[in-house]
Write a protein that holds these residues in place. Structure first.
Motif, PDB file in Angstrom:
ATOM      1  N   ASP A   1       0.813  -1.217   0.000  1.00  0.00           N
ATOM      2  CA  ASP A   1       0.000   0.000   0.000  1.00  0.00           C
ATOM      3  C   ASP A   1       0.846   1.266   0.000  1.00  0.00           C
ATOM      4  OD1 ASP A   1       0.904  -0.450   2.567  1.00  0.00           O
ATOM      5  OD2 ASP A   1      -1.000   0.007   3.554  1.00  0.00           O
ATOM      6  N   HIS A   2       2.171   1.132   0.063  1.00  0.00           N
ATOM      7  CA  HIS A   2       3.093   2.254  -0.066  1.00  0.00           C
ATOM      8  C   HIS A   2       3.912   2.104  -1.344  1.00  0.00           C
ATOM      9  CE1 HIS A   2       3.223   3.944   4.191  1.00  0.00           C
ATOM     10  NE2 HIS A   2       2.491   2.847   4.335  1.00  0.00           N
ATOM     11  N   LEU A   3       4.190   3.210  -2.008  1.00  0.00           N
ATOM     12  CA  LEU A   3       5.255   3.231  -3.007  1.00  0.00           C
ATOM     13  C   LEU A   3       6.588   3.281  -2.272  1.00  0.00           C
ATOM     14  CD1 LEU A   3       3.902   5.792  -5.642  1.00  0.00           C
ATOM     15  CD2 LEU A   3       3.765   3.293  -5.721  1.00  0.00           C
ATOM     16  N   ALA A   4       7.625   2.757  -2.913  1.00  0.00           N
ATOM     17  CA  ALA A   4       8.975   2.856  -2.372  1.00  0.00           C
ATOM     18  C   ALA A   4       9.638   4.130  -2.882  1.00  0.00           C
ATOM     19  CB  ALA A   4       9.791   1.628  -2.785  1.00  0.00           C
ATOM     20  N   LEU A   5      10.666   4.577  -2.170  1.00  0.00           N
ATOM     21  CA  LEU A   5      11.464   5.719  -2.604  1.00  0.00           C
ATOM     22  C   LEU A   5      12.843   5.238  -3.023  1.00  0.00           C
ATOM     23  CD1 LEU A   5      10.806   8.637  -0.074  1.00  0.00           C
ATOM     24  CD2 LEU A   5      10.020   8.436  -2.444  1.00  0.00           C
ATOM     25  N   SER A   6      13.257   5.621  -4.226  1.00  0.00           N
ATOM     26  CA  SER A   6      14.593   5.322  -4.738  1.00  0.00           C
ATOM     27  C   SER A   6      15.352   6.631  -4.861  1.00  0.00           C
ATOM     28  CB  SER A   6      14.479   4.633  -6.106  1.00  0.00           C
ATOM     29  OG  SER A   6      15.751   4.439  -6.685  1.00  0.00           O
ATOM     30  N   LEU A   7      16.553   6.673  -4.307  1.00  0.00           N
ATOM     31  CA  LEU A   7      17.318   7.927  -4.276  1.00  0.00           C
ATOM     32  C   LEU A   7      18.777   7.667  -4.589  1.00  0.00           C
ATOM     33  CD1 LEU A   7      17.029  10.787  -1.694  1.00  0.00           C
ATOM     34  CD2 LEU A   7      19.254   9.682  -2.006  1.00  0.00           C
ATOM     35  N   GLU A   8      19.382   8.582  -5.339  1.00  0.00           N
ATOM     36  CA  GLU A   8      20.819   8.533  -5.598  1.00  0.00           C
ATOM     37  C   GLU A   8      21.496   9.650  -4.821  1.00  0.00           C
ATOM     38  OE1 GLU A   8      21.983   8.319  -9.664  1.00  0.00           O
ATOM     39  OE2 GLU A   8      20.478   6.819 -10.178  1.00  0.00           O
ATOM     40  N   LEU A   9      22.646   9.338  -4.228  1.00  0.00           N
ATOM     41  CA  LEU A   9      23.387  10.344  -3.487  1.00  0.00           C
ATOM     42  C   LEU A   9      24.879  10.148  -3.703  1.00  0.00           C
ATOM     43  CD1 LEU A   9      23.603   9.485   0.312  1.00  0.00           C
ATOM     44  CD2 LEU A   9      22.887   7.842  -1.403  1.00  0.00           C
ATOM     45  N   ASP A  10      25.594  11.219  -3.495  1.00  0.00           N
ATOM     46  CA  ASP A  10      27.054  11.199  -3.616  1.00  0.00           C
ATOM     47  C   ASP A  10      27.652  11.272  -2.221  1.00  0.00           C
ATOM     48  OD1 ASP A  10      27.119  11.109  -6.443  1.00  0.00           O
ATOM     49  OD2 ASP A  10      26.726  13.259  -6.542  1.00  0.00           O
ATOM     50  N   VAL A  11      28.480  10.272  -1.893  1.00  0.00           N
ATOM     51  CA  VAL A  11      29.065  10.149  -0.565  1.00  0.00           C
ATOM     52  C   VAL A  11      30.572  10.353  -0.669  1.00  0.00           C
ATOM     53  CG1 VAL A  11      29.334   8.635   1.434  1.00  0.00           C
ATOM     54  CG2 VAL A  11      27.301   8.432  -0.008  1.00  0.00           C
ATOM     55  N   PRO A  12      31.159  11.217   0.160  1.00  0.00           N
ATOM     56  CA  PRO A  12      32.616  11.352   0.135  1.00  0.00           C
ATOM     57  C   PRO A  12      33.293  10.006   0.400  1.00  0.00           C
ATOM     58  CG  PRO A  12      31.619  13.084   1.476  1.00  0.00           C
ATOM     59  CD  PRO A  12      30.524  12.111   1.150  1.00  0.00           C
ATOM     60  N   HIS A  13      34.352   9.734  -0.344  1.00  0.00           N
ATOM     61  CA  HIS A  13      35.068   8.470  -0.135  1.00  0.00           C
ATOM     62  C   HIS A  13      35.552   8.352   1.307  1.00  0.00           C
ATOM     63  CE1 HIS A  13      35.096   6.657  -4.090  1.00  0.00           C
ATOM     64  NE2 HIS A  13      35.458   7.802  -4.652  1.00  0.00           N
ATOM     65  N   SER A  14      35.881   9.477   1.920  1.00  0.00           N
ATOM     66  CA  SER A  14      36.369   9.456   3.297  1.00  0.00           C
ATOM     67  C   SER A  14      35.313   8.923   4.267  1.00  0.00           C
ATOM     68  CB  SER A  14      36.803  10.865   3.740  1.00  0.00           C
ATOM     69  OG  SER A  14      35.702  11.778   3.638  1.00  0.00           O
ATOM     70  N   ALA A  15      34.023   9.074   3.922  1.00  0.00           N
ATOM     71  CA  ALA A  15      32.942   8.603   4.801  1.00  0.00           C
ATOM     72  C   ALA A  15      32.707   7.109   4.665  1.00  0.00           C
ATOM     73  CB  ALA A  15      31.658   9.360   4.497  1.00  0.00           C
TER      74      ALA A  15
END
Length: 254
Positions: free
Chosen positions: A236-250
């Motif tokens: 009954d929910h749609l899912a959320l798909s997200l792209e993000l950029d993460v520093p390599h240091s993290a």
């Protein structure tokens, strides 16, 4: 490049049950307590979607009760979708026949995964947190399913804010049961470095999305690269798909 692009998915999978209209909550209520219906087929569809992502947060994933045929659905999805790392946090139990959990699927190895019970008028909610990288600035991913009541949500978000306070590389995702403009959400943004969504993506109900109550919130040290709402099988929910950029240091592990 000094960043790595990751794809995240947040999905309330309704334990693999099917809901296509409001009347199904009454006419198909048996599917929420009995191991009937095509739950395995729904899970296989969700696994296809999950496998396109690097980190997946799950809500209402049955940890192995009667209604799922005693299948740990988080583990099943990890195997079907090719995730080496997975964890789950059983929280709400409905009598002796149904149970619900937050779940995490990851293609990256977490440094540690911890879970916390959340406060609320009715016990049984929790937040599952995965830490990546070796230092305090490493990527932190939290998966939560918040209460329906505003008072309980406010105390839960205050608790989560203490855990994620001043963290630039934090992600908080899940079913919040409220929109981002609610007062309790504004308090979360004031007390953490999490940012409000760039736009509201309605996710509920899945057959006619009107309410943006599922969110993936990012700390201000992470780069947002786009989001979309996608079907999570017959939930009954749609899912959320997200792209993000993460520093390599993290993400770096010594």
């Amino acid at each position: 490049m000094n960043t790595r692009r990751l794809r995240l998915l947040s999905a309330n999978i309704q334990a693999g049950s099917s809901t296509r209209r409001y009347s199904d909550y009454a006419t198909r209520s048996w599917s929420h307590v009995l191991p009937a219906g095509n739950k395995r087929g729904s899970l296989d569809t969700i696994a296809q979607l999950a496998g396109e992502h690097d980190i997946v947060g799950l809500n209402e994933s049955d940890p192995g009760s009667l209604r799922s045929g005693f299948t740990n659905q988080t583990h099943y999805l990890a195997q079907r979708a090719g995730f080496e790392y997975w964890s789950h946090q059983p929280n709400r139990r409905v009598g002796s026949v149904a149970s619900s959990a937050n779940g995490l699927l990851s293609k990256l190895e977490p440094r540690e995964v911890v879970d916390h019970p959340l406060p609320g008028r009715i016990s049984g909610r929790g937040v599952l947190i995965a830490h990546y990288g070796d230092d305090d600035d490493g990527l932190t991913v939290a998966v939560a399913h918040l209460s329906l009541g505003a008072t309980s949500r406010a105390s839960q978000l205050a608790f989560i804010a203490e855990l994620l306070h001043d963290h630039p590389h934090a992600v908080l995702m899940g079913d919040f049961n409220c929109s981002a403009d609610r007062p309790e959400m504004q308090a979360l943004f004031r007390n953490t470095r999490l940012q409000p969504p760039s736009s509201a993506l309605p996710t509920f109900p899945s057959w006619r999305p009107q309410r943006a109550i599922d969110h993936i919130l990012l700390g201000d040290g992470l780069g947002f690269a786009g989001a979309r709402a996608v079907p999570a099988a017959l939930s009954d929910h749609l899912a959320l798909s997200l792209e993000l950029d993460v520093p390599h240091s993290a993400l770096r592990s010594e």
